[in-house]
Scaffold this motif. Structure first.
Motif, PDB file in Angstrom:
ATOM      1  N   LEU A 194       1.038  -1.190   0.021  1.00 53.31           N
ATOM      2  CA  LEU A 194       0.335   0.168   0.078  1.00 53.31           C
ATOM      3  C   LEU A 194       0.892   1.142   0.079  1.00 53.31           C
ATOM      4  O   LEU A 194       2.266   1.204   0.794  1.00 53.31           O
ATOM      5  N   VAL A 195       0.503   2.196  -0.841  1.00 55.18           N
ATOM      6  CA  VAL A 195       1.220   3.556  -0.766  1.00 55.18           C
ATOM      7  C   VAL A 195       0.488   4.386   0.116  1.00 55.18           C
ATOM      8  O   VAL A 195      -0.589   4.690  -0.100  1.00 55.18           O
ATOM      9  N   MET A 196       0.974   5.496   1.025  1.00 52.87           N
ATOM     10  CA  MET A 196       0.250   6.287   1.645  1.00 52.87           C
ATOM     11  C   MET A 196       1.170   7.320   2.199  1.00 52.87           C
ATOM     12  O   MET A 196       2.429   7.200   1.984  1.00 52.87           O
ATOM     13  N   THR A 213      -2.962   9.073  -9.779  1.00 52.71           N
ATOM     14  CA  THR A 213      -3.540   8.298  -8.550  1.00 52.71           C
ATOM     15  C   THR A 213      -2.371   8.588  -7.485  1.00 52.71           C
ATOM     16  O   THR A 213      -2.649   9.032  -6.360  1.00 52.71           O
ATOM     17  N   LEU A 214      -1.177   8.549  -7.936  1.00 53.44           N
ATOM     18  CA  LEU A 214       0.114   8.866  -6.756  1.00 53.44           C
ATOM     19  C   LEU A 214      -0.187  10.166  -6.188  1.00 53.44           C
ATOM     20  O   LEU A 214       0.194  10.501  -5.058  1.00 53.44           O
ATOM     21  N   ARG A 215      -0.425  11.092  -7.126  1.00 58.09           N
ATOM     22  CA  ARG A 215      -0.710  12.560  -6.942  1.00 58.09           C
ATOM     23  C   ARG A 215      -1.655  12.907  -5.770  1.00 58.09           C
ATOM     24  O   ARG A 215      -1.727  13.430  -4.800  1.00 58.09           O
ATOM     25  N   LEU A 216      -2.925  12.069  -6.095  1.00 60.75           N
ATOM     26  CA  LEU A 216      -3.935  12.036  -5.213  1.00 60.75           C
ATOM     27  C   LEU A 216      -3.492  11.624  -3.809  1.00 60.75           C
ATOM     28  O   LEU A 216      -4.029  12.126  -2.695  1.00 60.75           O
ATOM     29  N   VAL A 217      -3.079  10.525  -3.824  1.00 63.67           N
ATOM     30  CA  VAL A 217      -2.453   9.765  -2.555  1.00 63.67           C
ATOM     31  C   VAL A 217      -1.530  10.864  -1.697  1.00 63.67           C
ATOM     32  O   VAL A 217      -1.684  11.291  -0.534  1.00 63.67           O
ATOM     33  N   SER A 218      -0.730  11.682  -2.687  1.00 61.95           N
ATOM     34  CA  SER A 218       0.248  12.475  -1.830  1.00 61.95           C
ATOM     35  C   SER A 218      -0.462  13.811  -1.220  1.00 61.95           C
ATOM     36  O   SER A 218      -0.006  14.267  -0.260  1.00 61.95           O
ATOM     37  N   SER A 260       9.910  -3.307 -11.246  1.00 69.52           N
ATOM     38  CA  SER A 260       8.801  -2.444 -11.430  1.00 69.52           C
ATOM     39  C   SER A 260       8.571  -1.768 -10.032  1.00 69.52           C
ATOM     40  O   SER A 260       8.471  -2.406  -8.978  1.00 69.52           O
ATOM     41  N   PHE A 261       8.396  -0.595 -10.250  1.00 72.90           N
ATOM     42  CA  PHE A 261       8.418   0.223  -8.996  1.00 72.90           C
ATOM     43  C   PHE A 261       7.789   1.569  -9.477  1.00 72.90           C
ATOM     44  O   PHE A 261       7.945   2.052 -10.498  1.00 72.90           O
ATOM     45  N   ASP A 262       6.903   2.106  -8.620  1.00 70.87           N
ATOM     46  CA  ASP A 262       6.535   3.471  -8.707  1.00 70.87           C
ATOM     47  C   ASP A 262       7.490   4.468  -8.080  1.00 70.87           C
ATOM     48  O   ASP A 262       8.232   4.466  -7.128  1.00 70.87           O
ATOM     49  N   THR A 263       8.026   5.899  -8.812  1.00 67.87           N
ATOM     50  CA  THR A 263       8.535   6.733  -8.271  1.00 67.87           C
ATOM     51  C   THR A 263       7.952   7.585  -7.447  1.00 67.87           C
ATOM     52  O   THR A 263       6.676   8.162  -7.713  1.00 67.87           O
ATOM     53  N   LEU A 264       7.916   7.652  -5.947  1.00 64.81           N
ATOM     54  CA  LEU A 264       7.211   8.028  -5.144  1.00 64.81           C
ATOM     55  C   LEU A 264       7.593   9.439  -4.527  1.00 64.81           C
ATOM     56  O   LEU A 264       8.979   9.796  -4.654  1.00 64.81           O
ATOM     57  N   GLU A 265       6.801  10.451  -4.357  1.00 66.93           N
ATOM     58  CA  GLU A 265       7.173  11.719  -4.041  1.00 66.93           C
ATOM     59  C   GLU A 265       7.720  11.539  -2.473  1.00 66.93           C
ATOM     60  O   GLU A 265       7.233  10.531  -1.749  1.00 66.93           O
ATOM     61  N   PRO A 266       8.539  12.485  -2.027  1.00 71.99           N
ATOM     62  CA  PRO A 266       9.314  12.335  -0.838  1.00 71.99           C
ATOM     63  C   PRO A 266       8.168  12.145   0.484  1.00 71.99           C
ATOM     64  O   PRO A 266       8.525  11.484   1.541  1.00 71.99           O
ATOM     65  N   LEU A 270       5.707  10.210   0.581  1.00 73.50           N
ATOM     66  CA  LEU A 270       4.803   8.974   0.426  1.00 73.50           C
ATOM     67  C   LEU A 270       5.669   7.918   0.851  1.00 73.50           C
ATOM     68  O   LEU A 270       6.910   7.866   0.687  1.00 73.50           O
ATOM     69  N   THR A 271       5.145   6.753   1.267  1.00 75.80           N
ATOM     70  CA  THR A 271       5.880   5.571   1.732  1.00 75.80           C
ATOM     71  C   THR A 271       4.997   4.396   1.360  1.00 75.80           C
ATOM     72  O   THR A 271       3.913   4.351   0.979  1.00 75.80           O
ATOM     73  N   THR A 272       5.515   3.071   1.382  1.00 75.60           N
ATOM     74  CA  THR A 272       4.613   1.985   1.087  1.00 75.60           C
ATOM     75  C   THR A 272       4.775   0.961   2.243  1.00 75.60           C
ATOM     76  O   THR A 272       5.889   0.845   3.209  1.00 75.60           O
TER      77      THR A 272
END
Length: 264
Positions: free
Chosen positions: A135-137, A195-200, A214-220, A222-224
């Motif tokens: 999960l990304v949060m 989607t990742l922007r909305l989570v951020s 395979s991985f998402d480039t996450l904003e600082p 965010l964590t998984t």
């Protein structure tokens, strides 16, 4: 006339001819499976002959699952395509469910996706990567305190996930049902970056696959986190073993095998 000629050659009656129509005899019914096999061999031969033509052998039609689009397409167009002179690619993004349907209908040459449990015997899979569902949060989210999250903690949470028919969504929904969790499931966009922007921004959580490639480039911010009982998926290439693979399709399979072997 052709059927009568075949009957004479085989020495059996294949169809009954009446005033109201025709029907197969017992011998005719027995011949049908052989006819299908012969037609399949003829089709393969036709495709192999076409493969001798540059235009056909360089044309590749493939589907990519939603989960792999963000990392696989750059590889395909920046690294694979230049290796095959004159390669022409048609790529489509689709859910795992739709991909299987396209493969069975032979609309596409091959696909990259996560593997469903029950695969048709007509389809061959080439496992390349094992991924774990996370999960990304936001780092300040209440679930970030867990090193591994119990599935029941998703109860009441906004879950921004993949479209209906995506295998990841199906599996996660089944896990939630089994433990009585009812997340608020939403599919805001097929674009992963949105989607990742909305989570951020704190709109909700999303799911992602974590693997060596395979991985998402996450904003600082965010964590998984993985789940308390890890959920794994095998990813790779699937193709219809009754569909002839041309030179470009075979080259892509070889390219992906080499790419994945090089990963740590």
């Amino acid at each position: 006339k052709a059927i009568r000629s075949l009957e004479e050659e085989l020495g059996v009656q294949l169809i009954r001819r009446t005033n109201t129509g025709i029907s197969f005899t017992f011998q005719g019914e027995q011949l049908i499976p052989h006819v299908y096999r012969i037609l399949a061999d003829v089709k393969r031969a036709e495709e192999e002959m076409k493969d001798l033509l540059d235009e056909y052998s360089n044309f590749l039609v493939m589907c990519v699952s939603n989960i792999a689009v963000s990392w696989l397409l750059p590889l395909v167009f920046l690294e694979f395509a230049p290796r095959v002179p004159g390669c022409r690619l048609n790529t489509y993004e689709a859910t795992s469910e739709d991909i299987i349907s396209h493969l069975l209908k032979e609309d596409i040459d091959l696909a990259y996706t996560i593997f469903p449990d029950n695969l048709s015997p007509k389809l061959t899979k080439i496992p390349l990567i094992r991924s774990e569902l996370h999960l990304v949060m936001p780092v300040e989210h209440r679930l970030a305190k867990y090193s591994r999250i119990p599935v029941n903690e998703l109860d009441g949470e906004n879950l921004l996930t993949y479209p209906k028919g995506a295998l990841i969504r199906t599996i996660l929904e089944e896990k939630c049902i089994s433990c009585g969790a009812v997340p608020i499931i939403q599919c805001p966009s097929v674009q992963r970056s949105v989607t990742l922007r909305l989570v951020s921004l704190g709109v909700g959580l999303t799911d992602t696959l974590v693997s060596p490639i395979s991985f998402d480039t996450l904003e600082p911010n965010l964590t998984t986190r993985g789940f308390e009982e890890p959920i794994y998926f095998d990813e790779g290439i699937i193709y219809n073993n009754e569909h002839y693979l041309n030179k470009s399709a075979k080259a892509f399979i070889k390219f992906m095998k080499e790419k994945c072997i090089q990963q740590p």
